[in-house]
Motif scaffolding. Structure first.
Motif, short mmCIF file in Angstrom:
data_model
loop_
_atom_site.label_atom_id
_atom_site.label_comp_id
_atom_site.label_asym_id
_atom_site.label_seq_id
_atom_site.Cartn_x
_atom_site.Cartn_y
_atom_site.Cartn_z
N LEU A 1 0.84 -1.19 0.00
CA LEU A 1 0.00 0.00 0.00
C LEU A 1 0.88 1.25 0.00
O LEU A 1 2.09 1.17 0.15
N PHE A 2 0.25 2.41 -0.13
CA PHE A 2 0.98 3.67 -0.09
C PHE A 2 1.61 3.88 1.27
O PHE A 2 1.05 3.53 2.30
N ALA B 1 2.43 6.88 -13.53
CA ALA B 1 2.54 6.28 -12.20
C ALA B 1 3.04 4.86 -12.31
O ALA B 1 2.86 4.20 -13.33
N THR B 2 3.67 4.39 -11.24
CA THR B 2 4.15 3.02 -11.16
C THR B 2 3.21 2.25 -10.25
O THR B 2 2.90 2.71 -9.15
N VAL B 3 2.76 1.09 -10.69
CA VAL B 3 1.86 0.26 -9.88
C VAL B 3 2.67 -0.38 -8.76
O VAL B 3 3.68 -1.03 -9.01
N ALA C 1 2.54 9.65 0.31
CA ALA C 1 1.35 10.51 0.33
C ALA C 1 1.74 11.97 0.53
O ALA C 1 1.22 12.85 -0.16
N ARG C 2 2.65 12.23 1.46
CA ARG C 2 3.09 13.62 1.70
C ARG C 2 3.80 14.19 0.49
O ARG C 2 3.60 15.35 0.13
N GLY C 3 4.62 13.39 -0.16
CA GLY C 3 5.37 13.84 -1.31
C GLY C 3 4.61 13.72 -2.62
O GLY C 3 5.11 14.08 -3.66
N ARG C 4 3.39 13.20 -2.53
CA ARG C 4 2.56 12.99 -3.72
C ARG C 4 3.32 12.24 -4.80
O ARG C 4 3.41 12.67 -5.95
N ALA C 5 3.87 11.11 -4.40
CA ALA C 5 4.63 10.27 -5.33
C ALA C 5 3.71 9.74 -6.42
O ALA C 5 2.53 9.52 -6.20
N ASN C 6 4.26 9.52 -7.57
CA ASN C 6 3.49 8.99 -8.70
C ASN C 6 3.45 7.47 -8.64
O ASN C 6 4.12 6.77 -9.40
#
Length: 183
Positions: A119-120, A168-170, A125-130
């Motif tokens: 999971l994330f 984005a990367t799955v 989440a804070r860095g809004r990663a792709n």
């Protein structure tokens, strides 16, 4: 006499239409109650919060003694998700999908189990990663013979809430759900 006959016919027609509509609504309501959304649908409270005050509201709710879990999303789980076009970066296959931008706690709060991957993280989440988490159905549709973890996807929506997540990367696959528009 003709007017009276016409009014009676109109009244019977409208009454029949209302009875048919009521029957359809009752059948739909019965089917909806029997349908398992495959997410926790009881003891869930949905709140609409102004984005600027989102962090403050979430912190206040976390402090409440009866709060077991809290998560945020751009779309409520029972109201559907945003449609967009998704394309695989590798072979350019394009399909329309439904998506939701969620917090790391979302899947745990709604009891949606992780099937593969992870999971994330809070840092992502804070860095809004792709990064992206997809459903089993999405993984099977796009990568039927390959592992979806690590695959790159390209979101074609240049406007709206996901414009900044163009690629984005799955990182994970979760169980399919039947919430909102998802069936």
């Amino acid at each position: 006499s003709k007017l009276r006959s016409g009014l009676v016919i109109a009244q019977v027609a409208v009454s029949a239409l209302l009875l048919i509509t009521a029957g359809i609504l009752l059948a739909t309501s019965r089917d909806t109650r029997r349908r398992d959304p495959r997410i926790r649908a009881h003891n869930i409270v949905q709140l609409a919060v102004v984005p600027k005050s989102n962090a403050i509201v979430l912190d206040e709710i976390r402090r409440m003694p009866d709060t077991r879990g809290i998560a945020s999303a751009t779309s409520w789980p029972f109201d559907g998700v945003f449609p967009t076009t998704l394309a695989l970066a590798a072979d350019g296959v394009t399909r329309e999908i439904k998506f939701n931008i969620v917090s790391p706690e979302y899947f745990g709060t709604l009891d949606v189990p992780l099937q593969r991957g992870r999971l994330f993280s809070s840092d992502e989440a804070r860095g809004r990663a792709n990064v992206a988490i997809v459903s089993e159905a999405t993984a099977a549709a796009f990568w039927p013979k390959h592992d979806p973890i690590g695959q790159r996807i390209v979101l074609r929506d240049r406007e709206g809430p996901i414009a900044r997540y163009s690629g984005a990367t799955v990182i994970g696959v979760v169980r399919d759900t039947h919430a909102g528009f998802i069936a």
